[in-house]
Design a protein around this motif. Structure first.
Motif, PDB file in Angstrom:
ATOM      1  N   GLN A 227       0.830  -1.202   0.000  1.00 22.44           N
ATOM      2  CA  GLN A 227       0.000   0.000   0.000  1.00 22.44           C
ATOM      3  C   GLN A 227       0.865   1.253   0.000  1.00 22.44           C
ATOM      4  O   GLN A 227       0.594   2.210  -0.732  1.00 22.44           O
ATOM      5  CB  GLN A 227      -0.929   0.007   1.207  1.00 22.44           C
ATOM      6  N   ARG A 228       1.903   1.275   0.827  1.00 24.99           N
ATOM      7  CA  ARG A 228       2.762   2.457   0.910  1.00 24.99           C
ATOM      8  C   ARG A 228       3.463   2.741  -0.412  1.00 24.99           C
ATOM      9  O   ARG A 228       3.701   3.898  -0.763  1.00 24.99           O
ATOM     10  CB  ARG A 228       3.810   2.277   2.017  1.00 24.99           C
ATOM     11  N   HIS A 229       3.785   1.695  -1.161  1.00 29.04           N
ATOM     12  CA  HIS A 229       4.507   1.855  -2.427  1.00 29.04           C
ATOM     13  C   HIS A 229       3.574   1.907  -3.640  1.00 29.04           C
ATOM     14  O   HIS A 229       4.044   1.952  -4.768  1.00 29.04           O
ATOM     15  CB  HIS A 229       5.510   0.709  -2.608  1.00 29.04           C
ATOM     16  N   ASP A 230       2.267   1.883  -3.411  1.00 27.39           N
ATOM     17  CA  ASP A 230       1.277   1.837  -4.495  1.00 27.39           C
ATOM     18  C   ASP A 230       1.561   0.677  -5.440  1.00 27.39           C
ATOM     19  O   ASP A 230       1.527   0.810  -6.665  1.00 27.39           O
ATOM     20  CB  ASP A 230       1.240   3.165  -5.272  1.00 27.39           C
ATOM     21  N   VAL A 231       1.835  -0.469  -4.854  1.00 23.58           N
ATOM     22  CA  VAL A 231       2.069  -1.702  -5.606  1.00 23.58           C
ATOM     23  C   VAL A 231       0.810  -2.557  -5.497  1.00 23.58           C
ATOM     24  O   VAL A 231       0.364  -2.884  -4.395  1.00 23.58           O
ATOM     25  CB  VAL A 231       3.297  -2.451  -5.054  1.00 23.58           C
ATOM     26  N   GLY A 232       0.228  -2.898  -6.643  1.00 20.80           N
ATOM     27  CA  GLY A 232      -1.007  -3.651  -6.655  1.00 20.80           C
ATOM     28  C   GLY A 232      -0.789  -5.135  -6.399  1.00 20.80           C
ATOM     29  O   GLY A 232       0.338  -5.634  -6.406  1.00 20.80           O
ATOM     30  N   ILE A 233      -1.903  -5.847  -6.172  1.00 16.08           N
ATOM     31  CA  ILE A 233      -1.859  -7.274  -5.899  1.00 16.08           C
ATOM     32  C   ILE A 233      -2.869  -7.991  -6.776  1.00 16.08           C
ATOM     33  O   ILE A 233      -4.035  -7.591  -6.852  1.00 16.08           O
ATOM     34  CB  ILE A 233      -2.186  -7.591  -4.420  1.00 16.08           C
ATOM     35  N   VAL A 234      -2.421  -9.058  -7.420  1.00 19.54           N
ATOM     36  CA  VAL A 234      -3.299 -10.036  -8.063  1.00 19.54           C
ATOM     37  C   VAL A 234      -3.204 -11.305  -7.223  1.00 19.54           C
ATOM     38  O   VAL A 234      -2.106 -11.731  -6.854  1.00 19.54           O
ATOM     39  CB  VAL A 234      -2.871 -10.313  -9.512  1.00 19.54           C
ATOM     40  N   ILE A 235      -4.349 -11.906  -6.915  1.00 20.54           N
ATOM     41  CA  ILE A 235      -4.362 -13.083  -6.060  1.00 20.54           C
ATOM     42  C   ILE A 235      -4.470 -14.350  -6.898  1.00 20.54           C
ATOM     43  O   ILE A 235      -5.452 -14.576  -7.606  1.00 20.54           O
ATOM     44  CB  ILE A 235      -5.532 -13.035  -5.056  1.00 20.54           C
TER      45      ILE A 235
END
Length: 341
Positions: A227-235
């Motif tokens: 979240q802090r790095h604005d890095v998204g997640i695909v599960i």
């Protein structure tokens, strides 16, 4: 046909549908899949409105990419997002007649090497284009650079050094020239997300098994760091490789192994809460990760058209907020886990 909502995938800005399609099964991970069934499965995914497809060279030693490309090649290119992976490239084995791919029920008879250098990344990227029969891949994922495959700190560090000193330049060039729209890393275990965040400028992670209805340890440090790095997640592995799709039945799989008695008991407890609310266990498992603000998409796999249709049914199943609060009250999911609205 349903139109699935999209979410922005981290810094890439790429809009991916909340429900995507994972291609490992079409590489014949556990079960052989004939060509007619594979084609019908992908057609079903398209027909229900899925527009995000993930595949990889490793899935069946290229078989999943070939099958995915056959479906997508004659579809309007602007209507879907395609991701594949780098870190391995393939070659004919020394003894082609006797060779069997390790770890797969089927797949193509090609051998491979792990290679995270500049040339290795570019070679893998070019091979993927040829297998897919397509001239554009939207999202490129650094695949399996972790202890799950490489086992020792020495080997993991050596490959991370390859990536940092050589391979990352290839990925950065592809992104800078608009040849790919986002760069991610596939993660199977705790502890690797911080190492990647310290090393390279990723847009997202494809997180398998580590944030599911059954497991939430990444909530403590790793997902907040994203979240802090604005890095998204695909599960990926949203059903923990089986148990929350099949339920805690004899032979149920958890994280690619037979479920232990403790795991079976936890799954039974979660299933009982779901049943009390009239919600299938698989629906709760599929929807749970999307409560987290960093998660853009879940990408369950399928090896039959009926699996696709059942997945969509579970994705659309209404889940009351009281189910999530009851799971928290019984200590079955983390109290601080964000849950879907």
């Amino acid at each position: 046909m349903q139109s699935f909502k999209t979410r922005r995938l981290g810094k890439s800005g790429v809009p991916v549908s909340e429900l995507g399609f994972g291609g490992a099964g079409l590489g014949e991970l556990f079960t052989r899949v004939d060509e007619k069934t594979a084609a019908a499965t992908l057609e079903a995914a398209w027909d229900v409105g899925i527009r995000y497809f993930d595949t990889a060279p490793f899935y069946g030693s290229g078989l999943s990419e070939i099958r995915t490309g056959r479906l997508l090649d004659n579809r309007p290119r602007g209507e879907f997002i395609l991701s594949s992976k780098v870190g391995r490239w393939f070659f004919p084995p020394a003894n082609p007649d006797a060779f069997q791919p390790s770890g797969w029920a089927g797949g193509l008879r090609f051998d491979h090497v792990h290679d995270y250098t500049y040339d290795g990344i570019m070679h893998a990227y070019e091979q993927s284009h040829m297998r897919l029969g397509m001239n554009r891949i939207d999202l490129l994922v650094i695949h399996d650079l972790d202890f799950w495959f490489h086992k020792t700190e020495k080997k993991v560090n050596a490959y991370l050094d390859q990536l940092f000193t050589s391979g990352w330049r290839a990925l950065a060039e592809l992104r800078a020239h608009g040849l790919v729209r986002g760069i991610g890393a596939g993660i199977n275990e705790l502890g690797m997300i911080p190492r990647f965040l310290d090393l390279v400028d990723l847009d997202f992670f494809l997180l398998a098994l580590r944030y599911t209805l059954m497991e939430h340890e990444t909530l403590a440090e790793e997902l907040p760091a994203c979240q802090r790095h604005d890095v998204g997640i695909v599960i990926g592995g949203v059903y923990s490789s089986g148990i929350t799709a099949t339920g805690p039945v004899p032979g149920a799989k958890y994280n690619y192994a037979d479920a232990t008695p403790d795991v079976m008991e936890k799954a039974r407890s979660i299933e009982a809460v779901c049943r009390a609310h009239g919600v299938p266990l698989a629906a709760a498992a599929l929807q749970f990760p999307l409560g987290h603000p960093s998660v853009a998409s879940v990408i369950p796999g399928a090896i039959h058209p009926d699996h696709v249709r059942k997945t969509v049914e579970n994705f659309n199943h209404a889940i009351p907020a009281s189910l999530w609060s009851d799971l928290k009250a019984e200590g079955l999911i983390a109290k601080d886990a964000p849950t879907p609205a």
